[in-house]
Structures are given as C-alpha cells and as structure tokens.
Design a protein around this motif. Structure first.
Motif, short mmCIF file in Angstrom:
data_model
loop_
_atom_site.label_atom_id
_atom_site.label_comp_id
_atom_site.label_asym_id
_atom_site.label_seq_id
_atom_site.Cartn_x
_atom_site.Cartn_y
_atom_site.Cartn_z
N GLY A 186 -9.87 43.52 1.97
CA GLY A 186 -10.23 44.40 0.87
C GLY A 186 -10.14 45.86 1.26
N ARG A 187 -9.84 46.72 0.26
CA ARG A 187 -9.69 48.15 0.51
C ARG A 187 -10.70 48.94 -0.34
NH1 ARG A 187 -6.38 44.78 -1.38
NH2 ARG A 187 -5.10 46.16 -2.69
N LEU A 188 -11.20 50.00 0.26
CA LEU A 188 -12.10 50.94 -0.42
C LEU A 188 -11.53 52.32 -0.21
CD1 LEU A 188 -14.80 52.19 -1.54
CD2 LEU A 188 -15.75 51.86 0.77
N ILE A 189 -11.28 53.05 -1.30
CA ILE A 189 -10.83 54.43 -1.17
C ILE A 189 -11.82 55.31 -1.92
CG2 ILE A 189 -9.27 54.31 -3.19
CD1 ILE A 189 -7.35 56.13 -1.53
N ILE A 204 -10.73 52.71 3.57
CA ILE A 204 -11.39 51.70 4.40
C ILE A 204 -10.73 50.35 4.12
CG2 ILE A 204 -13.57 50.55 4.94
CD1 ILE A 204 -13.60 53.52 5.61
N THR A 205 -10.41 49.61 5.17
CA THR A 205 -9.83 48.28 5.03
C THR A 205 -10.62 47.29 5.87
OG1 THR A 205 -7.61 49.24 4.76
CG2 THR A 205 -7.75 46.88 5.25
N ARG A 206 -11.06 46.19 5.24
CA ARG A 206 -11.78 45.17 5.99
C ARG A 206 -10.79 44.30 6.75
NH1 ARG A 206 -16.61 43.29 6.50
NH2 ARG A 206 -17.52 44.37 4.70
N THR A 207 -10.85 44.36 8.07
CA THR A 207 -9.98 43.56 8.92
C THR A 207 -10.82 42.51 9.65
OG1 THR A 207 -10.23 44.90 10.93
CG2 THR A 207 -8.60 45.64 9.31
N GLY A 210 -13.23 44.42 11.92
CA GLY A 210 -14.22 45.33 11.34
C GLY A 210 -13.62 46.17 10.24
N LEU A 211 -14.26 47.31 9.97
CA LEU A 211 -13.83 48.18 8.88
C LEU A 211 -12.98 49.32 9.44
CD1 LEU A 211 -17.22 48.31 6.94
CD2 LEU A 211 -15.15 47.11 6.21
N ASP A 212 -11.69 49.20 9.22
CA ASP A 212 -10.76 50.24 9.64
C ASP A 212 -10.88 51.43 8.70
OD1 ASP A 212 -8.09 50.94 11.20
OD2 ASP A 212 -7.71 51.34 9.08
N ALA A 213 -10.85 52.66 9.23
CA ALA A 213 -10.97 53.86 8.42
C ALA A 213 -9.78 54.78 8.67
CB ALA A 213 -12.27 54.60 8.73
N LYS A 214 -9.20 55.29 7.60
CA LYS A 214 -8.03 56.16 7.72
C LYS A 214 -8.18 57.37 6.80
CE LYS A 214 -2.99 56.17 7.14
NZ LYS A 214 -1.82 55.38 6.73
N PRO A 215 -8.32 58.58 7.36
CA PRO A 215 -8.32 59.79 6.52
C PRO A 215 -6.93 60.00 5.93
CG PRO A 215 -9.27 60.23 8.70
CD PRO A 215 -8.56 58.91 8.77
#
Length: 275
Positions: A186-189, A204-207, A210-215
């Motif tokens: 799942g993705r959260l922007i 944010i991507t649930r892998t 854990g929760l990967d974060a990308k600015p």
C-alpha cells in the motif's frame, strides 16, 4: 473538434507527460473528467503569485491550464495545481481494483480521477471536513461508480484497509490510523509540513521490511484540520537537508527512535535509514 475539446486534449497530454508514467489511461482520464464540473460557476478566479485574477468569461476553456482555481477564495481553498497532482498520481500509480482513501477531497475533481483509475472493481472513499465542500463533492461525484463521500476529519476517522491513501492537506506527521490502514504494498502520499519553513510531499510504501519513505518535491498545502495538524506531540523537527534525507517511517510502538531519527513525534518517527 471544438476549441474546448482541443484545450482538453492538450491539457490531458501535458498531464500525462508530467506524471512520468507509462500508464496510457492517465491521458484519457484527464481528458474525460470535466474540471469545470467540480468548480463554482464561472467566471473563475485563478491564482497567480498569491493573487486571484478573474477569467474574462465563463468559457470552460480557461480552466484547462496548470493553475490553481478558487473553490472558496475567502478561505484560500483552491482546486489543486494539476501538474502537482499529475506527478503524485504518476508516483502512486493507482491500479484497477484498488481501494483508495482520499483525504481532503474538496469538491471531488481529483477524487473522480482516482475513481476512474481504480475502475473496474475498485473504490474511492473520500473524506472532506468542510460542510459545503463535502456537499458539493457528493453532488459532483454522483455519476462516478464506487465513490463514497464522508463529511469528517480524516485524521481522526478510522480508515478502512486501503491500497492507496491520497492526502491533500498538510500534516506534521501522519496519524497512526493512516499507517495501520495500509495493506501490503500500500502507498500513502501526503504533504509533510514539520515546521513553518519545511514542506515536502512524502511517498510511504508498505514493504515486507517496513515503511519505505521517499521525499518527492517541495509543496505547500493548507493545514489539515485535526489532531495531526497540531504540534502537541512533536519531539524533534527537521530542517530542509534533514527532511530530504528521510528514507523510512516507524511507529514508536514498534521501534524506538535511534540515532538515525530525522523527526520524532509521540507515535511515529522518520529515519534517514532504509527499512
């Protein structure tokens, strides 16, 4: 082809290019969803350099450009910048059959685009705290299948399990409920605004790890009304360089903040280390 049809086609082509996505549906969707149907009656107020300028007439050809258009000029609430949303939509890549939550839906323009990208078989649950905007969204989105609109605070309402959470109001930190609602992959922007001088779009991507974060980009949105917009739980705030270094997000209940912490809150913290 009419002048309006030409403007829509050009607008859609530009949005697809700005998305940097190879999904061929994006151009078709931006061409098919009528932006003027989600705006107040024209002439329209277009924002340039923090000032509104009124279009000469109510010809909808004027709305097919990369511009902020007022939904409620007195409150400074606008229909979001199309290039920005095209880039976000390209980054989160909505897919058919997915369940999407849209927080801060306004009058529903980008909700409609998300709904068409989730079809067939998908759904969008839109949340809007403003009474008038939520009522307008319900009317505007009535023709779109699989869409529901809830008038309420998206930071305090328990969200359903979601493949994508798309947030259009700035928060100091994402509420736990958003993170807990994310399904695998799942993705959260959302617009992250940890201070008055820092504003970033974060993906944010649930892998499995854990929760990967990308600015993604610098952004500035009106604050999200609700608990996530207060500084009550802020422990450590980042400056610009630190904010850009974010690579993961953690619940404090699952992992204690360590030396990689970039920003720490009572319930969540951002790390410069990958998950």
């Amino acid at each position: 082809m009419s002048k309006l049809d030409q403007a829509k086609r050009c607008y859609a082509r530009l949005m697809a290019a700005e998305s940097k996505s190879d999904d061929p549906r994006l151009e078709r969707v931006f061409e098919r969803v009528p932006r003027e149907a989600f705006l107040p009656a024209g002439p329209w107020k277009i924002m340039v350099d923090y000032r509104y300028f009124e279009t000469p007439t109510d010809d909808p050809v004027y709305v097919y450009q990369n511009a902020l258009i007022a939904l409620d000029a007195a409150k400074g609430i606008n229909n979001g910048e199309p290039y920005l949303h095209a880039a976000w939509i390209g980054a989160v890549a909505p897919r058919s059959g997915e369940r999407i939550c849209h927080i801060g839906a306004g009058t529903g323009y980008y909700t409609a685009i998300l709904a068409m990208l989730a079809a067939p078989g998908g759904s969008v649950e839109a949340f809007e705290i403003d009474h008038a905007l939520a009522a307008a969204a319900r009317r505007n989105l009535a023709p779109y299948e699989g869409v529901t609109v809830t008038r309420g605070d998206g930071t305090s309402i328990e969200l359903p399990a979601a493949d994508l959470i798309y947030v259009n109001a700035a928060v100091l930190a994402p509420p736990r409920s958003w993170l807990q609602a994310l399904r695998p992959n799942g993705r959260l922007i959302f617009p992250w605004q940890p201070s008055n001088s820092v504003g970033l779009a974060i993906l944010i991507t649930r892998t499995e790890k854990g929760l990967d974060a990308k600015p993604l980009m610098a952004v500035w949105f009106i604050p999200c009304v609700g608990g996530a917009s207060t500084q009550d739980a802020l422990v450590k705030a980042p400056g610009w360089p630190a904010a850009w270094s974010v690579r993961s997000l953690w619940l404090t209940s699952e992992r204690i903040p360590d030396e990689t912490s970039v920003a720490t809150y009572e319930h969540v913290w951002f790390s410069s280390s990958s998950p």
